[in-house]
Enzyme design. Sequence first.
Site, PDB file in Angstrom:
ATOM      1  N   ASP A  63      -5.333 -12.415   3.570  1.00 27.05           N
ATOM      2  CA  ASP A  63      -6.716 -11.948   4.431  1.00 27.05           C
ATOM      3  C   ASP A  63      -7.721 -12.138   3.327  1.00 27.05           C
ATOM      4  O   ASP A  63      -8.951 -11.868   3.627  1.00 27.05           O
ATOM      5  CB  ASP A  63      -6.359 -10.370   4.417  1.00 27.05           C
ATOM      6  N   HIS A  67       0.804  -1.184  -0.009  1.00 25.37           N
ATOM      7  CA  HIS A  67       0.021   0.093   0.144  1.00 25.37           C
ATOM      8  C   HIS A  67       0.794   1.447  -0.032  1.00 25.37           C
ATOM      9  O   HIS A  67       0.241   2.408  -0.219  1.00 25.37           O
ATOM     10  CB  HIS A  67      -0.933  -0.018   1.098  1.00 25.37           C
TER      11      HIS A  67
END
Length: 308
Positions: free
Chosen positions: A243, A122
Amino acid sequence: MTTALITHADCLSHVAPEGHPESVARLEHVLHALEPLDLMRVTAPMAADDDILRIHPASYLANLRAALPSQGLANIDGDTFLSPGSLDAAFRAAGAVVRGVDMVLAGEVQNAFAAIRPPGHHAETDTSMGFCLFGNAALAAKHALDHHGLKRVAVVDFDVHHGNGTQDLLWDERRALVITSQQMPLWPGSGRADEDGAYGNVLNIPLPPDSDGSEMRALYQAQVFPRLRDFKPELLVISAGFDAHRDDPLANLNWSTQDFAWLTAELCEIAQDLCDGRIVSTLEGGYDLNALSTACAAHVTEMIKASA
């Protein structure tokens, strides 16, 4: 040949607030799950400033150093924090992927897994976000291209959240193919199919909430694997986030541990066909500790099988 596991205890010195999902326990659980596996265990070096400057400007690095607290925590962007050990951890994480690329391209190992934190995908060019400080996967690609002189490197990111940082850092890099699958809608909100890079070098695969591994498998077979084969990378970099697992608390996909194993095995087979099996994988997300450790172990086990 064999599979390298690259990590460092400094990666445990990056501390977030109590209850924060990106916790020290994540890496502890991963390392415990990998302990019984037959791996070449390598100590991650500290990345050099020049490594970081391949992807981030000097002003960004200076700002992080200026924000580093001598004690306690500093909130630098929303849910992204610095503790006194955070930059040592981030430099070790970056050093791990650089070392992995060096080892794989030198033929010392078949493939490598960087068990590191903080994660990286990110972190944009000059913005820390989403628990991430340095764009580790993008750095691995740029190191392979610029330092080792490869002509084509592919990055595959299967974290449930869009790898907006990797996309940003490699948007203008025609020698890199960036492929990301992610739940949509979901934070950070990017990753639409029409985000395709400056040179058509980005492929985004949005996945609807509550979809499962069967839908993922169909989309990878229809879009991702053919695109990789057309691109013919000389190295494959994987942003390995876990995830998308059905037990993860931060998202709503329903992948099983077997789905991660299947996807890894398919990517290893494609890498074997296209680039002599050369893969560098780096840990990204995954926030249910049991799901993370089990799925990560399955991922690395498939890498070991491919290196045999």
